[in-house]
Design a protein around this motif. Structure first.
Motif, short mmCIF file in Angstrom:
data_model
loop_
_atom_site.label_atom_id
_atom_site.label_comp_id
_atom_site.label_asym_id
_atom_site.label_seq_id
_atom_site.Cartn_x
_atom_site.Cartn_y
_atom_site.Cartn_z
N GLU A 44 9.35 -11.50 3.96
CA GLU A 44 8.50 -11.24 5.12
C GLU A 44 8.75 -12.24 6.23
O GLU A 44 8.80 -11.88 7.41
N TYR A 106 -2.62 -11.85 0.99
CA TYR A 106 -1.23 -11.61 1.40
C TYR A 106 -0.65 -10.37 0.70
O TYR A 106 -0.04 -9.53 1.32
N SER A 107 -0.85 -10.30 -0.63
CA SER A 107 -0.26 -9.19 -1.39
C SER A 107 -1.11 -8.86 -2.61
O SER A 107 -1.68 -9.76 -3.23
N SER A 244 2.10 -11.91 10.61
CA SER A 244 2.32 -11.53 9.22
C SER A 244 1.97 -10.05 9.01
O SER A 244 2.71 -9.31 8.35
N LYS A 248 4.52 -6.94 7.88
CA LYS A 248 4.27 -6.02 6.76
C LYS A 248 4.31 -4.57 7.23
O LYS A 248 4.84 -3.70 6.54
N GLN A 249 3.73 -4.31 8.40
CA GLN A 249 3.75 -2.94 8.92
C GLN A 249 5.18 -2.48 9.14
O GLN A 249 5.54 -1.34 8.80
N MET A 251 7.85 -3.57 7.61
CA MET A 251 8.49 -3.41 6.31
C MET A 251 7.99 -2.17 5.58
O MET A 251 8.70 -1.61 4.75
N GLN A 252 6.79 -1.76 5.90
CA GLN A 252 6.25 -0.53 5.32
C GLN A 252 6.90 0.70 5.94
O GLN A 252 7.15 1.70 5.25
N PHE A 280 7.19 -4.01 -3.19
CA PHE A 280 6.64 -4.81 -2.09
C PHE A 280 5.69 -3.98 -1.25
O PHE A 280 4.59 -4.42 -0.90
N ARG A 281 6.12 -2.78 -0.90
CA ARG A 281 5.28 -1.92 -0.06
C ARG A 281 3.97 -1.56 -0.76
O ARG A 281 2.91 -1.54 -0.12
N ILE A 284 1.22 -4.21 -0.34
CA ILE A 284 0.63 -4.54 0.96
C ILE A 284 -0.84 -4.13 0.95
O ILE A 284 -1.16 -2.96 0.72
#
Length: 331
Positions: A44, A106-107, A244, A248-249, A251-252, A280-281, A284
């Motif tokens: 990330e 975070y996750s 951050s 994530k958005q 990467m999604q 990972f997705r 989120i």
């Protein structure tokens, strides 16, 4: 002649813009992030770096590479870094002992029980008397939750139902591949590699929590920092958290971004890469920190019963202030 002068002027203008941009970035507040050298958090942060997301929000970050999880804790406690990634249980224990640390989700990616397809295991009961590899040790949160789940659903503590073998995550995966372990409870990215190799998920954390009567998703790991530091640096911290969230958005939504950072995942093949991206997705968080804190309060009671003071210290309930809520005037 005119064209040469125009090109020279444009080059000078571009050079000036770069220098001005660099000077502006240098003036931004900087947050030092302690990161395990081969951890998934680096994925990330690399996206944030490549897309300039932190600078757009008005903050810079500096990565401080660390070798071990304990080193990250020590670095944060000693002031060598401003932020690390850890779980809220660690934060809760620190607060119970009078230390001012706080947590932002975070996750929610966490380990699951994976079984070999040839082991004939269709339910937790089928593991009776068999070896179960467990990563993280006897106080691992997933293991403690599995023990509570087994008591509630099977009527027997998992510590007696199975033969737990505690070990390092890579070793447990290797034993699974060799057929020396029929099942493992491993961290999410190791479980993703098992799934890519054809192993089957028997139980996810979400299923375990539902079996324990816990509603809502639970991000177990998050950004962790000192409360007094957050109070002094609230604008910078909130800018970093916005960056951050945008990383994530991205990467999604974008597969291209994942192609750019594929080398960081150390995926051995396309199937493993796809499994890591999917894992990972899936991790989120989709809810805010207020909802996550409500869920954590329920889970804390379970973990306190299972792990006792060795896990949670003197706390009997989730200490106030464990979760830090962005945008809130009170913490």
């Amino acid at each position: 002649m005119f064209r040469n002068l125009l090109r020279a002027a444009l080059a000078a203008l571009a050079s000036f813009a770069c220098l001005a941009g660099a000077a502006q970035a240098a003036d931004l507040p900087t947050i030092r992030i302690g990161v395990l050298q081969y951890g998934t958090v680096s994925w990330e942060l690399e996206v944030m770096k490549r897309q300039g997301l932190a600078e757009r929000e008005g903050v810079r970050f500096e990565i401080v590479p660390l070798a071990l999880k304990d080193a990250a804790n020590v670095a944060l406690q000693g002031g060598a870094v401003d932020v690390i990634v850890n779980d809220w249980i660690w934060v809760a224990r620190q607060r119970a002992d009078g230390r001012d640390f706080a947590f932002v989700p975070y996750s929610r990616a966490i380990g699951s029980v994976m079984v070999r397809p040839d082991a004939g295991i269709r339910s937790l009961v089928d593991l009776r008397g068999q070896r179960l590899g467990v990563a993280g040790g006897a106080l691992d949160k997933s293991w403690l939750l599995l023990r509570a789940y087994a008591r509630k659903t099977v009527g027997e503590d998992a510590a007696r139902l199975v033969k737990p073998d505690f070990g390092a995550p890579p070793l447990l995966n290797a034993l699974m591949f060799k057929g020396e372990l029929p099942a493992v409870l491993n961290f999410w990215h190791f479980s993703a590699r098992l799934k890519a190799a054809g192993m089957r998920e028997l139980l996810s954390l979400d299923e375990i929590l539902r079996g324990l009567g816990v509603e809502g998703e639970l991000p177990m790991v998050g950004w962790v920092f000192r409360g007094d530091w957050a109070a002094r640096n609230r604008p910078a911290l909130e800018a970093f958290l916005r960056a951050s969230a945008k990383a994530k958005q991205a990467m999604q939504e974008s597969d291209a971004i994942w192609t750019d950072i594929r080398s960081l995942t150390q995926a051995e093949d396309d199937a493993t890469f796809a499994a890591l991206r999917q894992g990972f997705r899936a991790g989120i968080p989709s809810s805010d920190s207020v909802q996550a804190e409500r869920t954590a309060r329920s889970v804390f009671r379970i973990l306190a019963e299972e792990g006792g003071t060795e896990l949670v210290g003197s706390a009997t309930t989730l200490p106030a202030g464990t979760f830090w809520h962005p945008g809130s005037a009170r913490q």
